[in-house]
Design an enzyme around this catalytic site. Sequence first.
Site, PDB file in Angstrom:
ATOM      1  N   LYS A 112       0.837  -1.213   0.000  1.00 47.87           N
ATOM      2  CA  LYS A 112       0.000   0.000   0.000  1.00 47.87           C
ATOM      3  C   LYS A 112       0.870   1.260   0.000  1.00 47.87           C
ATOM      4  O   LYS A 112       0.517   2.256  -0.625  1.00 47.87           O
ATOM      5  CB  LYS A 112      -0.981   0.002   1.183  1.00 47.87           C
ATOM      6  CG  LYS A 112      -2.090  -1.031   1.003  1.00 47.87           C
ATOM      7  CD  LYS A 112      -3.328  -0.758   1.832  1.00 47.87           C
ATOM      8  CE  LYS A 112      -4.424  -1.758   1.481  1.00 47.87           C
ATOM      9  NZ  LYS A 112      -5.652  -1.600   2.216  1.00 47.87           N
ATOM     10  N   LYS A 193      -4.313 -10.751  -5.898  1.00 40.25           N
ATOM     11  CA  LYS A 193      -5.482 -10.949  -5.024  1.00 40.25           C
ATOM     12  C   LYS A 193      -6.630 -10.032  -5.435  1.00 40.25           C
ATOM     13  O   LYS A 193      -6.397  -8.866  -5.736  1.00 40.25           O
ATOM     14  CB  LYS A 193      -5.061 -10.623  -3.582  1.00 40.25           C
ATOM     15  CG  LYS A 193      -6.144 -10.788  -2.540  1.00 40.25           C
ATOM     16  CD  LYS A 193      -5.701 -10.207  -1.203  1.00 40.25           C
ATOM     17  CE  LYS A 193      -6.086  -8.756  -1.037  1.00 40.25           C
ATOM     18  NZ  LYS A 193      -7.438  -8.502  -0.504  1.00 40.25           N
ATOM     19  N   LYS A 196     -10.700  -4.713  -3.027  1.00 42.35           N
ATOM     20  CA  LYS A 196     -11.683  -3.622  -3.141  1.00 42.35           C
ATOM     21  C   LYS A 196     -11.074  -2.382  -3.737  1.00 42.35           C
ATOM     22  O   LYS A 196     -11.743  -1.613  -4.398  1.00 42.35           O
ATOM     23  CB  LYS A 196     -12.177  -3.248  -1.738  1.00 42.35           C
ATOM     24  CG  LYS A 196     -13.344  -4.036  -1.258  1.00 42.35           C
ATOM     25  CD  LYS A 196     -13.906  -3.378  -0.007  1.00 42.35           C
ATOM     26  CE  LYS A 196     -13.515  -4.142   1.232  1.00 42.35           C
ATOM     27  NZ  LYS A 196     -12.540  -3.495   2.079  1.00 42.35           N
TER      28      LYS A 196
HETATM   29  P1  ATP Z   1      -8.694  -3.253   0.317  1.00 35.49           P
HETATM   30  O1  ATP Z   1      -8.310  -3.489  -1.096  1.00 35.49           O
HETATM   31  O2  ATP Z   1      -9.450  -1.968   0.553  1.00 35.49           O
HETATM   32  O3  ATP Z   1      -7.563  -3.504   1.288  1.00 35.49           O
HETATM   33  P2  ATP Z   1      -9.799  -5.885   0.561  1.00 35.49           P
HETATM   34  O4  ATP Z   1     -10.566  -6.305  -0.617  1.00 35.49           O
HETATM   35  O5  ATP Z   1      -8.435  -6.470   0.767  1.00 35.49           O
HETATM   36  O6  ATP Z   1      -9.791  -4.311   0.639  1.00 35.49           O
HETATM   37  P3  ATP Z   1     -10.516  -5.991   3.396  1.00 35.49           P
HETATM   38  O7  ATP Z   1     -11.532  -5.081   3.963  1.00 35.49           O
HETATM   39  O8  ATP Z   1      -9.087  -5.648   3.621  1.00 35.49           O
HETATM   40  O9  ATP Z   1     -10.719  -6.192   1.818  1.00 35.49           O
HETATM   41  O10 ATP Z   1     -10.790  -7.462   3.878  1.00 35.49           O
HETATM   42  C1  ATP Z   1     -11.974  -7.938   4.481  1.00 35.49           C
HETATM   43  C2  ATP Z   1     -11.892  -9.443   4.633  1.00 35.49           C
HETATM   44  O11 ATP Z   1     -11.935 -10.063   3.338  1.00 35.49           O
HETATM   45  C3  ATP Z   1     -10.593  -9.930   5.291  1.00 35.49           C
HETATM   46  O12 ATP Z   1     -10.882 -11.018   6.137  1.00 35.49           O
HETATM   47  C4  ATP Z   1      -9.756 -10.383   4.134  1.00 35.49           C
HETATM   48  O13 ATP Z   1      -8.817 -11.378   4.486  1.00 35.49           O
HETATM   49  C5  ATP Z   1     -10.810 -10.934   3.187  1.00 35.49           C
HETATM   50  N1  ATP Z   1     -10.380 -10.854   1.796  1.00 35.49           N
HETATM   51  C6  ATP Z   1     -10.026  -9.732   1.130  1.00 35.49           C
HETATM   52  N2  ATP Z   1      -9.707 -10.027  -0.138  1.00 35.49           N
HETATM   53  C7  ATP Z   1      -9.860 -11.373  -0.287  1.00 35.49           C
HETATM   54  C8  ATP Z   1      -9.668 -12.284  -1.366  1.00 35.49           C
HETATM   55  N3  ATP Z   1      -9.283 -11.852  -2.538  1.00 35.49           N
HETATM   56  N4  ATP Z   1      -9.932 -13.593  -1.152  1.00 35.49           N
HETATM   57  C9  ATP Z   1     -10.334 -14.035   0.058  1.00 35.49           C
HETATM   58  N5  ATP Z   1     -10.528 -13.231   1.127  1.00 35.49           N
HETATM   59  C10 ATP Z   1     -10.293 -11.918   0.964  1.00 35.49           C
END
Ligand code: ATP
Length: 329
Positions: A112, A193, A196
């Site tokens: 990040k 991965k 969001k």
């Molecule tokens: P950002 O990109 O804003 O960091 P993110 O998509 O990584 O967002 P988070 O809010 O950080 O989402 O994560 C919320 C939950 O979803 C956490 O438990 C995280 O481990 C899970 N998670 C996020 N992305 C994935 C993915 N691609 N596959 C499985 N689990 C995920």
Amino acid sequence: MKPRVFSGVQPSGDLHIGNYLGALKNWVKLQYDYECIYCIVDLHAVTVYQDPATLRGKISELAALFLAAGIDPRQSVIMVQSSVPAHAELAWMLTCVTPVGWLTRMTQYKAKAEKQETVGDGLLQYPVLMAADILLYQAQIVPVGDDQVQHLELTRDIAQRFNSLYGETFVMPETKLPAVGARIMGLDDPLKKMSKSETASGHAVALLDPPDVIRRKIQRATTDSQPCVDFDALGPGVANLLNIFQAFSEWTDDRMRAHFSGMRYGRLKQEVADMVIAHLEPLQRRYREIAGEPGYVDRVLKEGAERVAPIANATVEAVKRRMGLYVPC
Ligand code: ATP
Ligand code: LTN
């Protein structure tokens, strides 16, 4: 007393199927056997700039999505992190026992920070705040996706360091990953991965995407130059599609192999899209009902904060006493 579960999601964008399969789906299953606290971690979201009006809207949207996914507010607490000030208070106390070197090593921090012109201190402190979220409630189990494993190891390191400096205070939390779906990859790039904060339109299926958009995104997902599924030589794009199907359907490995071996990619994508749509349509229907009920979501969030604040405040007070800080009589 039931063991306690804590987990959180940032209101930082559109919730996607990775968040659902990695976290939310598991949360729903845990709520009948454990005392669960599910948190919208808005203080984590602002570690990178968020437009204030958008963020405020995303917090309510996320709460409605938790409810629509099946989190039952009579069983579990749904709350917003910033509405219980003890999260930020404990985070400061834990910051004071955390070596900076532990934080600069974090993969998510490095990824990040690379994208920011100026790196806010909050981005570095992010995992300490996450440790505070968990330790505040003495949570034994933390259901998350694979990307959070390193942060949970750090949480245990911080807890151990605090306990050894000031005496046994914190319970060691365990990481709980789903058997399938712990790491869903981007549809446009199966080596990254699903996230969001990634804005490319074909990257993620959002939980609120209409069925035709879901179908189009899956049809366009990156695969490889083979014509059909070969379980002995799966490319990352096809493996990801199969993983998505299996995580939604909960089919066994044997059933997956028997059904998909030799299937052409066009057909595979059609079946994956059907499976995703079949699961998201009822969720979207419930979401519309919940979002259309004025005041309901705010009531759930207010009650949630009221239920957990006494637990959080008691931990902060115990930590203050341990550290020799002032506790008014
Ligand atoms: P950002 O990109 O804003 O960091 P993110 O998509 O990584 O967002 P988070 O809010 O950080 O989402 O994560 C919320 C939950 O979803 C956490 O438990 C995280 O481990 C899970 N998670 C996020 N992305 C994935 C993915 N691609 N596959 C499985 N689990 C995920
Ligand atoms: N860092 C997590 C969100 C999060 C969290 C938590 C998860 C904040 N506090 C406590 C589990 C427990 C993420 O998903 N990015």
